[in-house]
Scaffold this motif. Structure first.
Motif: not given
Length: 268
Positions: A178-190
């Motif tokens: 899961l690549v986070s764009m404005g979805a927090g650090t609980g994913c795998d990538c910023q």
């Protein structure tokens, strides 16, 4: 610091153990800067991906070319496009088309990254460009989309502008990267756009973006310098200040006299 380019297997093995960094870059200068800065992943325009020197510039970057699906065409067109990208050195492809298209790609072992949450090309269905997943029903729709991507065989999904708690709960319940764009650090990538990181945008800046530089102001300064330099050139030409003798090619006087003699002879 440059390192070895990760594989899909490497990235899957690091799920829940490492936050990858990813930028959307639009120029070769940005690509080279990402490589030197130690960024691990880049989203790139397909036209950049197919450049023959792409991998010379970015040997260690996990590269994901992306294009709006309606620019590519049918599922068959998408498969052909994806193989052109992989042949050029791509590591995965971005696909926001339907799950059937993702399945077609996955059946041919193409690593696919989909898109859930706020999807710009479909924003009208979720109320425009605003956060998604702020109600239980909306959050459940995102979770179901992630599960549909799993079933279709995707490798990962960008999750955009979703409450961090929702994104984290979904990430814990999926095998997708899961690549986070404005979805927090609980994913795998910023994931951020280089335009936002560099402060190149002059209009609206998304809430999730962080500006690290102010290139827009620097571009304005450079443009003012361009105008000033051009105006000075015009002024110099009009006043006779340009060209000066040092800007001209010299000629031996004897050779000039010989030339004039020949020119004079030809006049007759």
């Amino acid at each position: 610091m440059m390192g070895q380019r990760p594989t899909v297997a490497d990235i899957r093995a690091m799920k829940g153990r490492h936050q990858y960094t990813m930028l959307r870059v639009e120029t070769l200068d940005e690509l080279a800067a990402a490589e030197k800065a130690g960024v691990e992943m880049v989203s790139v325009p397909p036209t950049m991906m197919v450049l023959p020197h792409f991998r010379e510039i970015a040997p260690s970057l996990f590269a994901v070319p992306g294009e709006n699906f309606y620019e590519i065409g049918t599922a068959d067109d998408f498969v052909r496009w994806a193989f052109r990208m992989l042949k050029a050195g791509a590591d995965a492809v971005y696909c926001s088309a339907g799950f059937a298209t993702v399945r077609r790609l996955a059946d041919d072992n193409v690593p696919v990254i989909g898109h859930v949450g706020l999807i710009p090309s479909r924003a009208t269905w979720t109320g425009g460009f605003k956060a998604v997943g702020k109600t239980a029903d909306s959050a459940m729709q995102i979770f179901e989309a992630v599960k549909a991507y799993e079933k279709a065989g995707a490798f990962g999904a960008e999750i955009e502008v979703v409450p961090a708690e929702v994104a984290s709960a979904i990430s814990e319940r999926t095998s997708l990267f899961l690549v986070s764009m404005g979805a927090g650090t609980g994913c795998d990538c910023q994931y951020l756009f280089a335009d936002d990181v560099l402060g190149q945008n002059r209009g609206h800046v998304p809430r999730h973006a962080k500006r690290y530089r102010d290139f827009a102001t620097e571009f304005d300064r450079l443009q003012n310098e361009r105008v000033a330099a051009f105006a000075e050139f015009v002024s110099d030409v009009r006043s006779g200040a340009y060209p000066e003798q040092r800007h001209l090619v010299g000629l031996d006087r004897t050779e000039m006299e010989r030339f004039l003699q020949r020119v004079g002879a030809s006049d007759g």
